[in-house]
Design a protein around this motif. Structure first.
Motif, PDB file in Angstrom:
ATOM      1  N   CYS A  78       0.844  -1.200   0.000  1.00 53.30           N
ATOM      2  CA  CYS A  78       0.000   0.000   0.000  1.00 53.30           C
ATOM      3  C   CYS A  78       0.871   1.239   0.000  1.00 53.30           C
ATOM      4  O   CYS A  78       1.690   1.438   0.897  1.00 53.30           O
ATOM      5  N   ARG A  79       0.662   2.047  -1.012  1.00 53.73           N
ATOM      6  CA  ARG A  79       1.459   3.264  -1.194  1.00 53.73           C
ATOM      7  C   ARG A  79       1.210   4.287  -0.090  1.00 53.73           C
ATOM      8  O   ARG A  79       2.022   5.171   0.131  1.00 53.73           O
ATOM      9  N   PHE A  80       0.089   4.176   0.609  1.00 49.95           N
ATOM     10  CA  PHE A  80      -0.227   5.195   1.614  1.00 49.95           C
ATOM     11  C   PHE A  80       0.726   5.134   2.809  1.00 49.95           C
ATOM     12  O   PHE A  80       0.883   6.104   3.534  1.00 49.95           O
TER      13      PHE A  80
ATOM     14  N   TRP B  46       7.365  -1.654   3.992  1.00 51.77           N
ATOM     15  CA  TRP B  46       5.944  -1.352   3.768  1.00 51.77           C
ATOM     16  C   TRP B  46       5.775   0.086   3.243  1.00 51.77           C
ATOM     17  O   TRP B  46       6.373   1.032   3.754  1.00 51.77           O
ATOM     18  N   GLY B  47       4.978   0.239   2.210  1.00 53.37           N
ATOM     19  CA  GLY B  47       4.776   1.565   1.607  1.00 53.37           C
ATOM     20  C   GLY B  47       5.689   1.791   0.416  1.00 53.37           C
ATOM     21  O   GLY B  47       5.531   2.741  -0.341  1.00 53.37           O
ATOM     22  N   GLU B  48       6.671   0.879   0.244  1.00 56.16           N
ATOM     23  CA  GLU B  48       7.660   1.056  -0.834  1.00 56.16           C
ATOM     24  C   GLU B  48       7.428   0.110  -2.000  1.00 56.16           C
ATOM     25  O   GLU B  48       8.219   0.069  -2.926  1.00 56.16           O
ATOM     26  N   TYR B  49       6.404  -0.724  -1.899  1.00 58.74           N
ATOM     27  CA  TYR B  49       6.101  -1.625  -3.021  1.00 58.74           C
ATOM     28  C   TYR B  49       4.593  -1.773  -3.171  1.00 58.74           C
ATOM     29  O   TYR B  49       3.857  -1.761  -2.189  1.00 58.74           O
TER      30      TYR B  49
ATOM     31  N   GLY C  80      -2.005  17.962   9.589  1.00 54.66           N
ATOM     32  CA  GLY C  80      -0.590  17.771   9.949  1.00 54.66           C
ATOM     33  C   GLY C  80      -0.397  16.391  10.571  1.00 54.66           C
ATOM     34  O   GLY C  80       0.574  15.686  10.271  1.00 54.66           O
ATOM     35  N   ILE C  81      -1.345  15.993  11.429  1.00 51.32           N
ATOM     36  CA  ILE C  81      -1.244  14.678  12.078  1.00 51.32           C
ATOM     37  C   ILE C  81      -1.424  13.568  11.040  1.00 51.32           C
ATOM     38  O   ILE C  81      -0.694  12.586  11.014  1.00 51.32           O
ATOM     39  N   SER C  82      -2.407  13.735  10.150  1.00 51.31           N
ATOM     40  CA  SER C  82      -2.609  12.674   9.151  1.00 51.31           C
ATOM     41  C   SER C  82      -1.412  12.595   8.213  1.00 51.31           C
ATOM     42  O   SER C  82      -0.983  11.511   7.833  1.00 51.31           O
ATOM     43  N   ARG C  83      -0.830  13.725   7.878  1.00 48.63           N
ATOM     44  CA  ARG C  83       0.334  13.707   6.984  1.00 48.63           C
ATOM     45  C   ARG C  83       1.504  12.988   7.658  1.00 48.63           C
ATOM     46  O   ARG C  83       2.281  12.276   7.034  1.00 48.63           O
TER      47      ARG C  83
ATOM     48  N   LYS D 146       1.479   8.912   5.789  1.00 50.34           N
ATOM     49  CA  LYS D 146       2.370   9.727   4.949  1.00 50.34           C
ATOM     50  C   LYS D 146       1.844  10.083   3.564  1.00 50.34           C
ATOM     51  O   LYS D 146       1.865  11.220   3.162  1.00 50.34           O
ATOM     52  N   SER D 147       1.377   9.081   2.839  1.00 49.26           N
ATOM     53  CA  SER D 147       1.044   9.339   1.437  1.00 49.26           C
ATOM     54  C   SER D 147      -0.454   9.226   1.159  1.00 49.26           C
ATOM     55  O   SER D 147      -0.875   9.179   0.004  1.00 49.26           O
ATOM     56  N   ALA D 148      -1.243   9.187   2.228  1.00 48.85           N
ATOM     57  CA  ALA D 148      -2.705   9.113   2.038  1.00 48.85           C
ATOM     58  C   ALA D 148      -3.268  10.529   1.900  1.00 48.85           C
ATOM     59  O   ALA D 148      -2.668  11.484   2.395  1.00 48.85           O
TER      60      ALA D 148
END
Ligand code: SF4
Length: 289
Positions: free
Chosen positions: A30-32, A53-56, A152-155, A159-161
């Motif tokens: 998952c890219r998020f 995780w997040g890198e593929y 800001g918290i969600s970012r 990270k990428s969602a």
């Protein structure tokens, strides 16, 4: 970021999550890249570590073809069953914009006349694209994960969602279109005990989107999740990390649950499953370093 097209062996998979009979995961990875994601254990199936995780993201390009065959094996067109998209990936992450695997799977369920419930969970506003299909499904319910009202918290944690403000707007649009929705507050971030105003703000803003059904889950700090989360949070103040540890105690959970029940009543919402979920079974999953 590694991206690959793969062919899966099956797509409609039986599931042990209470209330859910089958899951469809059109992607692996998952890219998020949420820091707290429990699905990082999926790496063990594709020769990756939890830290990857997040890198593929691997797209199961034959997902629609498989579903077309597998759905026909369910008795009574699946009446009384629930299919969940998705348990270990976000079905509306970036790649879905091009691949439309989730959309094609939903279309197959709608065209087949699937009689059961199709439940979706995402952090993405891309879900709005498929309102036409949700309307065609007999029983569709669409959930957005909303863990805070602060972009800001969600970012930071997701990270990428898409930012939480975007997700709140998405819920509003779905509700305005007559789609049955729910909000998933999970994981409950530890600062909510000390900052009750923030928790209230979250319920108030959810209520303003017209969302009534709320699913709430405590933070899960199974060892493999904790290892990755704390690695990602290595630069933060130790006091904050202590709050995360304290979130696993029963007294913390009871205190937070009391606040949540009051807010559910105040905003005339429904707490799905009638409880705040705490997944003890994940605590037993082996570390996957
Ligand atoms: S969106 Fe869901 S599946 Fe994707 S990284 Fe975040 S928690 Fe995990």
């Amino acid at each position: 970021m590694e991206f690959k097209e793969i062919r899966a062996k099956n797509i409609l998979v039986r599931c042990g999550i209470p209330g859910i009979d089958y899951v469809i995961n059109p992607y692996i990875g998952c890219r998020f890249a949420c820091k707290y994601c429990y699905a990082s254990f999926m790496g063990r199936f594709v020769d990756k570590t939890i830290y990857d995780w997040g890198e593929y993201v691997y797209a199961k390009v034959n997902a629609p073809e498989l579903l077309n065959k597998e759905i026909k094996k369910l008795k009574n067109k699946g009446r009384g069953k629930e299919i969940f998209l998705s348990s270990v990936t976000d079905p509306y992450q970036g790649a879905e914009g091009d691949y439309k695997l989730t959309r094609q799977c939903l279309k197959i369920l709608a065209d087949y006349g699937f009689e059961g419930v199709v439940s979706i969970l995402t952090k993405s506003n891309l879900v709005i694209r498929d309102i036409d299909i949700f309307k065609k499904l007999k029983h569709a319910i669409v959930g957005l994960t909303v863990t805070s009202t602060d972009d800001g918290i969600s970012r930071y944690f997701e990270k990428s969602a898409p930012a939480v403000s975007v997700r709140l707007k998405t819920l509003k649009i779905l509700n305005e279109n007559g789609i049955k929705t729910y909000a998933f507050i999970g994981p409950l971030l530890p600062h909510f005990v000390a900052e009750s105003d923030e928790l209230e703000k979250l319920f108030k803003e959810l209520s303003e989107t017209g969302t009534k059904d709320i699913f709430v889950e405590h933070l899960n700090l199974a060892k493999y999740i904790r290892n990755r989360l704390f690695e990602e949070m290595k630069d933060v103040d130790q006091e904050i990390l202590k709050k995360f540890y304290s979130s696993q105690s029963k007294s913390y959970r009871v205190e937070l649950e009391e606040k949540i029940i009051k807010l559910i009543k105040k905003y005339k919402m429904n707490l799905l499953k009638d409880m705040v979920i705490f997944h003890k079974e994940f605590q037993k999953l082996k570390n996957n370093e």
